[in-house]
Enzyme design. Structure first.
Site, short mmCIF file in Angstrom:
data_model
loop_
_atom_site.label_atom_id
_atom_site.label_comp_id
_atom_site.label_asym_id
_atom_site.label_seq_id
_atom_site.Cartn_x
_atom_site.Cartn_y
_atom_site.Cartn_z
CE1 TYR A 185 1.38 -36.70 -51.93
CE2 TYR A 185 2.36 -35.34 -50.20
CZ TYR A 185 2.10 -36.59 -50.75
OH TYR A 185 2.54 -37.71 -50.11
CE LYS A 205 -1.69 -17.90 -22.65
NZ LYS A 205 -3.00 -17.24 -22.78
CG MET A 263 3.46 -36.30 -42.24
SD MET A 263 2.88 -38.01 -42.09
CE MET A 263 1.13 -37.81 -42.44
NE ARG A 313 -10.32 -15.21 -23.42
CZ ARG A 313 -9.02 -15.30 -23.66
NH1 ARG A 313 -8.59 -15.89 -24.77
NH2 ARG A 313 -8.14 -14.81 -22.81
#
Length: 356
Positions: A253, A35, A301, A130
């Site tokens: 950053y 999957k 990024m 679930r």
């Protein structure tokens, strides 16, 4: 030239991992779970390496059709069953085994016009909460299905919520026993964790997933370190820049990492747009030129920074393993507060894959 980042897949390792699964559950047949596009590895890239499996288990109808078109003639189990009644036409055409977990699926299957019966996996809710029928309804549902002309072979399935704990399946097994009291049926209960650690739950079919790809179902590599399982995927890149910084200078950053003495920093062509976790903190393990070191500062990024102190010879073009055979994806994920599952599934489309 393309960016140096790439994901390498060792298909021989995948074959070996499947063999280890068979040794762990020698009396059971194996559904190889592919999957989520084979846990991010690419189902078309890896399915042939799992060709010795007894069947493939997945969610996506298009991927199931792809396997049939590539020549797979064995069983295919759709783990969540069909999502719309009209999907049953394709299930019939491509001979797919379907999970049944809800009343509407029962009705749709009963009303469908099929060329031949479909094999059915009846899902019982053993505590995951679930999908699945409550245990007290299981036998009624079983008898309803058994009476349908569209139903072939039937198997009872469930999914353990806590199989990565030593006592994690006791209550689930009690619920399953309640659901099947007096019922003669085949079972498929074991996920990766139960396949490794709960042999009493192997029964007829096991459903290994993450362990086929060489990561731990518990999220901790140490839990599978002695099994012989190995990572299939290596995410690697290179150093594309070097900075020599003085005490007090900051990296990245927000200036989240502060240099305390003169230090060389390597800039690696990999970032969160490639699937590397943005929240990986300073200290996340990484391999530079075969030497274990750490990330520093905030992941950007397209780039991240690494400490070159342990590897003074490193420079432009030096290879970097972000995760793989030496730096386990589970360890990177743990540092970032997530699981290896997520990182493997999240490798970005822009990252080129190669197979060996």
């Amino acid at each position: 030239m393309t960016r140096p980042i790439q994901a390498s897949l060792d298909l021989q390792v995948m074959k070996q991992n499947l063999a280890i699964v068979r040794r762990a559950a020698p009396e059971a047949r194996v559904w190889s779970v592919v999957k989520a596009n084979a846990y991010g590895h690419g189902i078309e890239r890896v399915w042939s390496a799992l060709g010795a499996t007894d069947g493939f288990a997945m969610l996506n109808l298009e991927e199931a059709i792809t396997l049939r078109e590539r020549g797979w003639k064995g069983p295919i189990l759709m783990l969540e069953g069909f999502f719309h009644a009209q999907d049953l036409e394709a299930y019939d055409t491509y001979r797919l085994t379907t999970c049944i977990h809800s009343n509407w699926q029962l009705k749709a299957l009963q009303n469908a016009r099929l060329n031949a019966p479909l094999d059915i996996y009846v899902k019982v809710n053993s505590g995951m909460n679930r999908l699945g029928f409550q245990p007290e309804r299981a036998q009624t549902v079983w008898q309803q299905l058994r009476a349908m002309r569209n139903v072939g072979e039937m198997t009872l399935m469930s999914h353990f919520a806590q199989a990565d704990h030593p006592e994690g399946i006791g209550e689930a097994m009690r619920r399953i026993a309640l659901a099947t009291e007096g019922l003669q049926c085949a079972y498929s209960l074991s996920n990766s964790a139960a396949t490794l650690w709960h042999p009493q739950a192997h029964y007829d079919w096991v459903r290994p997933g993450i362990i086929l790809y060489g990561a731990s179902p518990s999220g901790q590599w140490r839990d599978i370190a002695d099994t012989g399982l190995k990572p299939v995927m290596t995410l690697s890149s290179e150093i594309i820049g070097v900075q020599t910084l003085s005490a007090g200078e900051r990296v990245g950053y927000g200036g989240g990492y502060s240099v305390t003495q003169e230090q060389r920093i390597g800039i690696v062509a990999a970032g969160y747009a490639d699937g590397y976790p943005r929240h990986a903190p300073t200290g996340t393990p990484v391999l530079v030129d075969g030497i274990r070191t750490r990330t520093v500062g905030t992941v950007s990024m397209d780039m991240l920074a690494v400490d070159l102190t342990p590897c003074p010879q490193a420079g432009i073009g030096t290879p970097v393993e972000l995760w793989g055979k030496e730096i386990k994806v589970d360890d990177v994920a743990s540092a970032a507060g997530t699981l290896g599952y997520e990182l493997l599934c999240a490798v970005a489309p822009r990252v080129p894959f190669v197979t060996t």
